[in-house]
Design an enzyme around this catalytic site. Structure first.
Site, PDB file in Angstrom:
ATOM      1  N   GLU A 280      29.970  33.485  46.646  1.00 44.33           N
ATOM      2  CA  GLU A 280      31.018  32.576  47.127  1.00 44.33           C
ATOM      3  C   GLU A 280      31.228  32.879  48.603  1.00 44.33           C
ATOM      4  O   GLU A 280      31.355  34.033  48.991  1.00 44.33           O
ATOM      5  CB  GLU A 280      32.345  32.784  46.378  1.00 44.33           C
ATOM      6  CG  GLU A 280      32.277  32.395  44.922  1.00 44.33           C
ATOM      7  CD  GLU A 280      33.598  32.632  44.164  1.00 44.33           C
ATOM      8  OE1 GLU A 280      34.680  32.634  44.783  1.00 44.33           O
ATOM      9  OE2 GLU A 280      33.512  32.834  42.941  1.00 44.33           O
TER      10      GLU A 280
ATOM     11  N   GLU B 226      34.535  37.725  38.107  1.00 47.69           N
ATOM     12  CA  GLU B 226      35.807  38.441  38.253  1.00 47.69           C
ATOM     13  C   GLU B 226      36.285  39.027  36.921  1.00 47.69           C
ATOM     14  O   GLU B 226      37.360  38.711  36.437  1.00 47.69           O
ATOM     15  CB  GLU B 226      36.879  37.503  38.829  1.00 47.69           C
ATOM     16  CG  GLU B 226      36.614  37.099  40.267  1.00 47.69           C
ATOM     17  CD  GLU B 226      36.955  38.179  41.275  1.00 47.69           C
ATOM     18  OE1 GLU B 226      37.247  39.317  40.860  1.00 47.69           O
ATOM     19  OE2 GLU B 226      36.922  37.878  42.480  1.00 47.69           O
TER      20      GLU B 226
HETATM   21  C1  IPT Z   1      37.402  33.606  43.740  1.00 49.22           C
HETATM   22  C2  IPT Z   1      37.041  33.120  42.375  1.00 49.22           C
HETATM   23  O1  IPT Z   1      35.832  33.699  41.942  1.00 49.22           O
HETATM   24  C3  IPT Z   1      36.903  31.633  42.318  1.00 49.22           C
HETATM   25  O2  IPT Z   1      36.854  31.256  40.979  1.00 49.22           O
HETATM   26  C4  IPT Z   1      38.074  30.974  43.005  1.00 49.22           C
HETATM   27  O3  IPT Z   1      39.223  31.317  42.322  1.00 49.22           O
HETATM   28  C5  IPT Z   1      38.197  31.464  44.409  1.00 49.22           C
HETATM   29  O4  IPT Z   1      38.374  32.854  44.404  1.00 49.22           O
HETATM   30  C6  IPT Z   1      39.410  30.869  45.085  1.00 49.22           C
HETATM   31  O5  IPT Z   1      39.377  29.499  45.134  1.00 49.22           O
HETATM   32  S1  IPT Z   1      38.076  35.197  43.477  1.00 49.22           S
HETATM   33  C7  IPT Z   1      39.058  35.615  44.828  1.00 49.22           C
HETATM   34  C8  IPT Z   1      39.731  36.913  44.538  1.00 49.22           C
HETATM   35  C9  IPT Z   1      38.262  35.683  46.042  1.00 49.22           C
END
Ligand code: IPT
Length: 961
Positions: free
Chosen positions: A479, A401
């Site tokens: 993710e 990010e």
């Molecule tokens: C995403 C992040 O990469 C991760 O570090 C964590 O913050 C997650 O979200 C939430 O728990 S970024 C988000 C804009 C999807």
């Protein structure tokens, strides 16, 4: 002011295990905290008497050792977005340690190594400024030869909590300043090995290993097991080798030596490449069954404890996880040794995130600002150099990010020229051409289908060169499945897609561990804290509690579900039980290391068992093997006939004992229910056999000796974290929790309509309505006496009015005014399941202890539903209630807390059981989804307003009978 990079540090190099003497400086140091740089004592603090300072543990974070308190924020910066300046109020930690130099290190070149200081530091030795650091989770080394004395050394480190670097270290985690990794003095022998880079390639066509060795001095390389004894330079052919993979983590002990130093390496031969939009290791396509791992320990923050990390990674392996993204920084260097040894594919991520700039629409984002170029390059050089000899690392990730920009591109260019043996990953720039995999986070199922089919937007004819490049890349979700609270749901649906489309190479659940911090409550008891609990002005609450395991490494139901979804062998039984279908989902190995054991239970009693023969089943292939007749013949049952097949490890491994279950398959034949005869009793408005009622409102008051109230009609649940956020697929709609509140299902009101006895039965009619609105549910409850202890209950529920929101569930709620002791049931267990997170459960006769009835989520919420239940006995202090279905199976939730209490309590430590047992028998139940990040509950798992019917037998028995 220009953003700084580390100054005075040595060129980044590999982390090496050497026989050169080392001296660990960890331990009790002196410490003094100031609240700002202006307030920090100036003058000769580096050498002044520090005996009156406080003591602190190194490694450690000062705000977890009683000096100020921790703070949590996700992407929001805790101070103004005013790069590159930190705020004036900025804690300054002065550290001091006095030491004598070990004899073994004297009269040589000596390097001082810091493995982690958050966020920036000035390093002084004996009054000399050695330099400054940037890069909290990166190694920094200084040549101290000129300053080091034999005795009476004074090492002084001034650490700033925030610095210019904080703008590019805005990861979603606690701000935890301090010297949190080890500090070591390293002797550097004359003619020694400062740096070694060994690329160990495996040629899948020939089975041969090939080394490319880069050493800056004349040295020899030996690998005894391969009879290698050669000059450590350039390409060295080593003949046939066993390749390294996550499934076969073969490591060869090697030594590189000069006359003055020996370095030990553990070499893994493997080749990573992409081709035709697929991801390969050793010439075979691989599937990443991954998790995102932060370093977290509830007591010590990001301090490394080797035994704990080994336990953590073993727990991952036991749950079929084969890949880790080191979100969002390189972990402690020794974690990489464990990844190599245990077998994980690693995306090693640089310590870089500038997410706070999202709050300025990415204006002034360091990623695209020349002034930050060197800071970016320095970080990736430190990352790659430190970990470059680890076979487990298959991709370097530029960071997380950090938006888009030329500095990211420059990082990638450097990586590609420095280490062509691995792939470059970065999620944040979808239109980049400098990455080797197409990576996304939380893409919806629909989008993943399109990417899998290679039909994503825009169509090729309209696509830019970057988009055309992207189409050639394999796809991963770096993710997905946001494991916050009860959930994630819908992961199996993603996995089906990953398996269908060769381009999709798997994904990484967000995230492995909850970052709760252990604190002492007012009563002294340990409690788990999250954002806001320390009085932070800017914080993101419990968004930091989003893991597959608790901060104490207890598996959450999401982990059990994920383990089954990603299981490397899938076992399915043919409907007639004649055969078992086996899918070997390993990428490299046969199933020969597994024993396939079956057993058959009829009404809870094991009647047959055996072992299945399945050798030589190739990776990524399927086979069908016959089952013995004793597994399949037709027998009479009262509840169910269950065939269970388990794939178990034949031998112990470093991460699991022999017999560890890798995967489970089953077949269930449920008995058809015989309808019982009514007893020869006359029902009244206050009594039907064993059941007593309040004649005024028709409510049940007791069953035999057991006091019990109900049933009321329940359509709400205590909102889960996911229920409190709008899914990314419907961002314009309020979250479910709000929809439910708006439609009033969280506070229904019921009205007694009538109670009419007829021979052995009593029919009670009620209407359960929502406040303000005309919506309601009419319920008809017919109670029939069956015996002196049992009654039958036939229920019909009919929605009335114009319902506009989906329900959380449709069920019957009872309250027993006595605390629960435990539960025994036949159904899906032993843990919870919801319709969209039901892979890790199987049918059996399960027994559940009181503490496992629900899940102890840090922020209380709905949990603990057992589905497909046909019979269950709930023990309470006052007696036991048994429920059996005469129609379809039901979902059962037993809780010591009411839903209102769960919804109103913010921390588990504050939950007080009120002495009741809350029993919910659900006819329908909503999935949980993953709306906190990603799609909400998939349509097929929602509960639209609907009629319901169920027939049950209820009976009660005294405690212990
Ligand atoms: C995403 C992040 O990469 C991760 O570090 C964590 O913050 C997650 O979200 C939430 O728990 S970024 C988000 C804009 C999807």
């Amino acid at each position: 002011m220009h953003p700084q990079v580390s100054a005075g540090t040595l060129t980044p190099r590999a982390r090496l295990t050497s026989d050169a003497p080392e001296q660990l400086l960890d331990g009790k140091w002196r410490f003094r905290l100031s609240s700002s740089l202006r307030g920090a004592p100036a003058g000769e603090w580096q050498t002044a008497n520090s005996a009156h300072w406080a003591e602190i543990d190194v490694p450690g974070h000062w705000n977890l050792q009683g000096f100020e308190s921790p703070a949590y924020s996700n992407h929001q910066m805790p101070f103004p977005l005013d790069p590159p300046y930190p705020p004036d109020v900025n804690q300054i930690g002065d550290y001091r340690v006095d030491f004598d130099t070990d004899a073994a290190l004297q009269r040589q070149r000596v390097v001082l190594r810091f493995d982690g200081i958050e966020s920036a530091a000035e390093i002084w030795l004996n009054g000399d400024l050695l330099g400054t650091t940037r890069g909290s989770r990166l190694t920094q080394e200084f040549d101290v030869t000129a300053s080091l004395r034999e005795s009476g050394n004074q090492l002084a480190v001034r650490v700033m909590q925030f610095s210019d670097a904080s703008y590019i270290e805005d990861q979603d985690m606690w701000w935890l300043p301090g010297i949190f990794r080890s500090v070591t003095l390293l002797a550097r022998p004359e003619g020694g090995l400062d740096d070694v880079f060994v690329i160990a390639d495996y040629d899948p066509a020939t089975g041969a290993g090939m080394l490319d060795v880069q050493v800056d001095v004349d040295a020899r390389l030996t690998i005894p097991a391969l009879n290698v004894d050669a000059v450590a330079k350039g390409q060295i052919k080593v003949g046939p080798v066993e390749p390294w993979s996550a499934e076969t983590p073969t490591l060869y002990d090697a030594e590189i030596s000069t006359s003055t130093e020996k370095v030990r390496l553990r070499i893994g031969f493997r080749r990573v490449h992409t081709e035709g939009a697929r991801l390969f290791v050793n010439g075979r396509p691989i599937m990443l069954r991954g998790v995102n791992r932060h370093e977290h320990n509830p007591d010590k923050g990001r301090v490394f404890e080797p035994e704990r990390v080994r336990a953590e990674l073993s727990l991952m392996k036991r749950h079929n996880i084969n890949a880790v993204r080191t979100s969002h920084y390189p972990p402690h260097p020794e974690v990489l040794d464990l990844f190599d040894e245990l077998g994980f594919y690693i995306i090693d991520e640089c310590d870089l995130e500038s997410h706070g700039f999202e709050h300025s629409e990415w204006r002034r984002n360091p990623s695209n600002d020349d002034a930050w170029r060197e800071a970016y390059l320095d970080r990736i050089r430190r990352t790659v150099n430190r970990d470059k000899n680890h076979p487990s690392v298959i991709m370097w990730s530029l960071g997380n990010e950090a938006g888009t920009g030329a500095n990211l591109e420059a990082m990638s260019a450097w990586v590609k020229s420095f280490d062509p043996s691995r792939l470059v990953h970065y999620e944040g720039d979808w239109s980049s051409t400098y990455v080797d995999v197409y990576s996304r986070m939380y893409a919806s199922h629909e989008e993943v289908v399109q990417i899998g089919r290679e039909t994503e937007e825009p169509a090729p004819i309209a696509a830019t060169a970057a988009e055309m490049h992207r189409r050639t890349l394999p796809f991963i979700q770096c993710e997905f499945g946001h494991a916050m609270g009860n959930g994630p749901g819908g992961v199996a649906e993603y996995w089906d897609l990953f398996e269908q489309h060769p381009r999709l190479a798997g994904g990484f659940i967000w995230e492995w561990i909850e970052h709760g911090l252990a604190v002492a409550g007012a009563d002294g008891a340990r409690r788990i804290a999250y954002g806001g609990d320390f009085g932070e002005v800017v914080h993101d609450g419990n968004f930091v509690i989003d893991g597959l395991v608790s901060a104490d490494l207890e598996p959450r139901p999401g982990l059990i579900d994920y383990a089954a979804i990603i299981a490397p062998v899938r076992i399915a039984v043919a409907a007639d039980r004649s055969r078992v279908e086996l899918a070997n989902r390993y990428d490299m190995v046969t199933l020969d290391h597994l024993e396939l054991v079956w057993r058959r239970k009829v009404d809870g009693v094991e009647v047959a068992s055996g072992v299945l023969e399945a050798s030589g089943i190739e990776p990524r292939s399927r086979t069908s093997i016959p089952l013995a007749e004793a597994a399949s013949d037709v027998v009479e049952t009262k509840i169910a006939d269950v065939l269970t097949i388990e794939a178990r490890l034949r031998d112990r491994t470093s991460w699991a004992p022999a017999g560890h279950v890798v995967s489970v398959g089953e077949d269930v034949r449920a008995a058809s229910q015989e309808l019982p005869e009514p007893a020869d009793v006359v029902a009244t408005t206050s009594r039907v056999g064993a059941a007593s009622f309040n004649a005024v409102d028709g409510a049940l008051t007791a069953l035999g000796e057991l006091p019990i109230a109900g049933p009321s009609v329940g359509i709400w649940r205590a909102p889960t974290d996911n229920d409190r956020y709008p899914g990314w697929d419907e961002v314009d709609l309020p979250p479910f929790a709000d929809r439910w509140h708006e439609s009033g299902i969280d506070r229904t009101v019921s009205r007694f309509i009538s109670a009419e006895p007829e021979s052995a039965s009593l029919t009670v009619r009620t209407r359960t309505g929502t406040p303000i609105r005309e919506t309601g549910i009419e319920g008809t409850f017919t109670w029939t006496a069956l015996s002196s202890t049992a009654v039958r209950l036939d229920v019909t529920l009919e929605p009335r009015g114009n319902w506009t929101a989906d329900w959380a569930r449709l069920g019957l709620d009872f309250v027993i005014p006595s605390p629960p002791q435990g539960l025994e049931f036949f159904g899906l267990g032993p843990g919870q399941s919801y319709p969209d997170s039901a892979s890790g459960v199987s049918h059996d006769w399960w027994s559940v202890e009181r503490k496992d009835l629900t899940v102890d989520h840090v922020r209380p919420q709905e949990s603990g539903s057992r589905r497909d239940v046909r019979e269950a006995t709930v023990q309470t202090d006052a007696g036991a209630l048994t429920v059996r279905t005469l129609s379809q199976p039901f979902a059962l939730t037993i809780s010591p807390h009411s839903r209102q209490t769960l919804a109103a309590t913010t921390h588990n430590a504050d939950l007080v059981a009120d002495g009741n047992t809350y029993v919910s028998i659900d006819i329908a139940q909503s999935g949980v989804g993953t709306a906190t990040c990603g799609p909400g509950i998939l349509q097929r798992y929602r509960v639209a307003p609907q009629p319901g019917r169920i027939s049950l037998i209820l009976s009660a028995a005294p405690t212990g009978s």
